[in-house]
Design a protein around this motif. Structure first.
Motif, mmCIF file in Angstrom:
data_model
loop_
_atom_site.group_PDB
_atom_site.id
_atom_site.type_symbol
_atom_site.label_atom_id
_atom_site.label_comp_id
_atom_site.label_asym_id
_atom_site.label_seq_id
_atom_site.Cartn_x
_atom_site.Cartn_y
_atom_site.Cartn_z
ATOM 1 N N ALA A 88 0.820 -1.210 0.000
ATOM 2 C CA ALA A 88 0.000 0.000 0.000
ATOM 3 C C ALA A 88 0.856 1.262 0.000
ATOM 4 O O ALA A 88 0.403 2.317 -0.438
ATOM 5 C CB ALA A 88 -0.933 -0.006 1.216
ATOM 6 N N GLN A 141 1.660 2.649 -4.400
ATOM 7 C CA GLN A 141 0.451 2.308 -5.160
ATOM 8 C C GLN A 141 0.763 2.008 -6.618
ATOM 9 O O GLN A 141 0.018 1.277 -7.270
ATOM 10 C CB GLN A 141 -0.581 3.425 -5.051
ATOM 11 C CG GLN A 141 -1.193 3.539 -3.671
ATOM 12 C CD GLN A 141 -2.628 4.044 -3.700
ATOM 13 O OE1 GLN A 141 -3.126 4.489 -4.705
ATOM 14 N NE2 GLN A 141 -3.282 3.976 -2.565
ATOM 15 N N SER A 150 -0.536 -1.324 -8.239
ATOM 16 C CA SER A 150 -1.360 -1.311 -9.455
ATOM 17 C C SER A 150 -0.771 -2.229 -10.518
ATOM 18 O O SER A 150 -1.496 -2.984 -11.187
ATOM 19 C CB SER A 150 -1.478 0.110 -9.997
ATOM 20 O OG SER A 150 -2.133 0.956 -9.077
ATOM 21 N N HIS A 160 -5.283 1.150 -12.417
ATOM 22 C CA HIS A 160 -4.896 2.074 -11.357
ATOM 23 C C HIS A 160 -5.703 1.788 -10.090
ATOM 24 O O HIS A 160 -6.935 1.678 -10.150
ATOM 25 C CB HIS A 160 -5.120 3.523 -11.781
ATOM 26 C CG HIS A 160 -4.385 3.896 -13.033
ATOM 27 N ND1 HIS A 160 -3.027 4.103 -13.055
ATOM 28 C CD2 HIS A 160 -4.816 4.060 -14.308
ATOM 29 C CE1 HIS A 160 -2.652 4.400 -14.284
ATOM 30 N NE2 HIS A 160 -3.716 4.377 -15.069
ATOM 31 N N VAL A 161 -5.009 1.656 -8.979
ATOM 32 C CA VAL A 161 -5.645 1.561 -7.665
ATOM 33 C C VAL A 161 -5.701 2.976 -7.096
ATOM 34 O O VAL A 161 -4.668 3.590 -6.851
ATOM 35 C CB VAL A 161 -4.858 0.640 -6.716
ATOM 36 C CG1 VAL A 161 -5.502 0.632 -5.330
ATOM 37 C CG2 VAL A 161 -4.796 -0.769 -7.282
ATOM 38 N N ASN A 215 -7.792 3.802 -4.346
ATOM 39 C CA ASN A 215 -7.963 3.726 -2.896
ATOM 40 C C ASN A 215 -8.092 2.267 -2.491
ATOM 41 O O ASN A 215 -8.725 1.474 -3.188
ATOM 42 C CB ASN A 215 -9.211 4.496 -2.452
ATOM 43 C CG ASN A 215 -9.443 4.393 -0.953
ATOM 44 O OD1 ASN A 215 -10.114 3.490 -0.468
ATOM 45 N ND2 ASN A 215 -8.875 5.321 -0.201
#
Length: 333
Positions: free
Chosen positions: A182, A185, A189, A211-212, A214
Motif C-alpha cells: 500500500a 500504489q 497497481s 490504477h488503484v 484507494n
C-alpha cells in the motif's frame, strides 16, 4: 425471378462505429456481396469474414476490393477454387481494436486476502482501468457468438468480477505485507494489472492500464493500526523527550536571540515528556535517578492541560485523553 429481384447486392461494406462499441455484424439479410465490392476498414478496426461459425479472412485498415486473391480462406471454405461465385453470402464482422479507457472498478463486497503480516484481511478498493480487444478468435467465439453486436457496457460486469478475483490473487499470493504494498500504489497497481491481464486473456482482451485509487482495511483493523501507531509514539518517553529537545534546539537557533531560548525549549520538552509519563502512569527512569527518589505528584489540573497539548499535536487520541482526564479528576474528588 421474384426471389432474385427481392435480393439487393452490396458493393460497399463499412462500419461507422460509435463510442463504446466493440463489434458489429453487418446485417446481410436478403443482401449478397458482389465480386469486386469495396470493403472500407478504418483505423483502429479489423474486419473478419465468418463462414458457418469459422473465422476466415481478416482485413486491416484500408480500402479493399473483394476477390478470390484476397479471400483465400473463404475461397477454400466456399469451394471457389475453380470459379468465384458472385454474388455470395458471408458474415462480415467488424471489431474495434481501440483502447476502451476511463472505466471504473470497485469491490462490491470486501475481498478476503491472506496477508503475510496480519493474516486474513477483508479489503475494499476501487480505481480505474482500460482494455482493448487483443485476439479476434477467442473474442468472437466466447463473447460475440451470434450476437449482432457488442458494446463495452455489456461486458463490464463480467470484467469487474474478474478484477475482484485477480485482486485477491495478486495481494494474497505476493508474500509481501499489505502495508508495504500500500505504501507504493504504482507497484501495487502493476502487480494487480498482471493478474487482471491473465483473466482478460480468456476472452481475447488485454488490460492496457490499471490504477488503484484507494484501498482500505476494515474499520476494526484500521482502529487497531491507529492504536498501535499511537503506542509506538508514546512507547519510549526518553526518545520522545530527546526528540522534542532537538526540535527546540533547531527552533532556538533560527529564532530571534539565537540559542538564548534554548534552556526554555529543552525545559518545555522535559515537562511535556513528564506530563506524558504522569498521564500514562509511568515515570522516566532518568528523572528518578536524578532526583534520587520519588518526586511529588504534579497538580492533576496541570497534567490535564499538558495532556491536552498532546491531543492537539496528534500524539494522544481524544479517547485516551478523556479516559485519563476522568481518572485525574477522580483523584481530586
Amino acid at each position: 425471378m421474384f426471389d432474385f429481384l427481392k435480393k439487393q447486392f452490396v458493393d460497399v461494406v463499412e462500419w461507422l462505429e460509435q463510442p463504446g462499441e466493440l463489434a458489429w455484424r453487418v446485417p446481410f439479410k436478403d443482401h449478397e456481396i458482389q465480386q469486386g465490392a469495396q470493403l472500407t476498414v478504418r483505423e483502429g478496426q479489423i474486419a473478419a469474414f465468418i463462414n458457418e461459425g469459422q473465422l476466415a479472412d481478416y482485413f486491416g485498415p484500408g480500402l479493399h476490393t473483394l476477390e478470390t486473391a484476397n479471400l483465400p480462406i473463404l475461397t477454400n471454405l466456399m469451394h471457389w477454387d475453380k470459379a468465384f461465385k458472385s454474388p455470395f453470402k458471408s458474415d462480415v464482422v467488424f471489431f474495434s481494436l481501440k483502447e476502451q479507457a476511463g472505466l471504473k472498478w470497485g469491490t462490491a463486497q470486501p475481498v478476503t486476502v491472506r496477508d503475510a503480516e496480519f493474516g486474513a484481511l477483508r479489503l475494499r478498493a476501487f480505481g480505474s482501468y482500460s482494455f482493448a480487444i487483443n485476439e479476434i478468435a477467442p473474442f468472437a467465439a466466447r463473447v460475440l457468438g451470434t450476437l449482432p453486436g457488442f458494446a463495452v457496457s455489456t461486458v463490464e460486469p463480467q470484467l469487474r468480477a474478474a478484477i475482484q478475483t485477480a485482486l485477491a490473487t495478486a495481494l494474497g499470493g505476493s508474500g509481501v505485507p499489505f502495508l508495504d504494498l500500500a505504501a507504493d500504489q504504482r507497484a501495487l497497481s502493476d502487480r494487480i494489472r498482471l493478474e487482471v491481464d491473465k483473466a482478460f486473456a480468456q476472452w481475447g482482451l488485454t488490460c492496457r492500464s490499471f490504477h488503484v485509487e484507494n484501498i482500505s482495511l476494515p474499520d476494526a483493523v484500521q482502529a487497531h493500526l491507529d492504536k498501535a501507531s499511537s503506542m509506538r509514539v508514546l512507547g519510549d518517553l526518553g526518545n520522545y523527550t530527546r526528540f522534542q529537545a532537538a526540535e527546540a534546539i533547531e527552533a532556538a537557533a533560527g529564532a530571534e536571540g539565537g540559542l538564548a531560548g534554548l534552556g526554555a525549549g529543552i525545559g518545555a520538552a522535559g515537562v511535556l515528556g513528564q506530563a506524558m509519563a504522569q498521564g500514562l502512569g509511568t515515570a522516566p527512569s532518568s528523572a528518578a535517578g536524578a532526583a534520587g527518589g520519588s518526586s511529588p505528584q504534579e497538580d492533576p489540573i496541570a497534567v490535564i492541560e499538558k495532556l491536552h497539548r498532546l491531543v492537539t499535536i496528534g500524539a494522544l487520541s481524544q479517547q485516551e485523553f478523556d479516559a485519563k482526564k476522568a481518572e485525574l479528576l477522580g483523584r481530586i474528588g
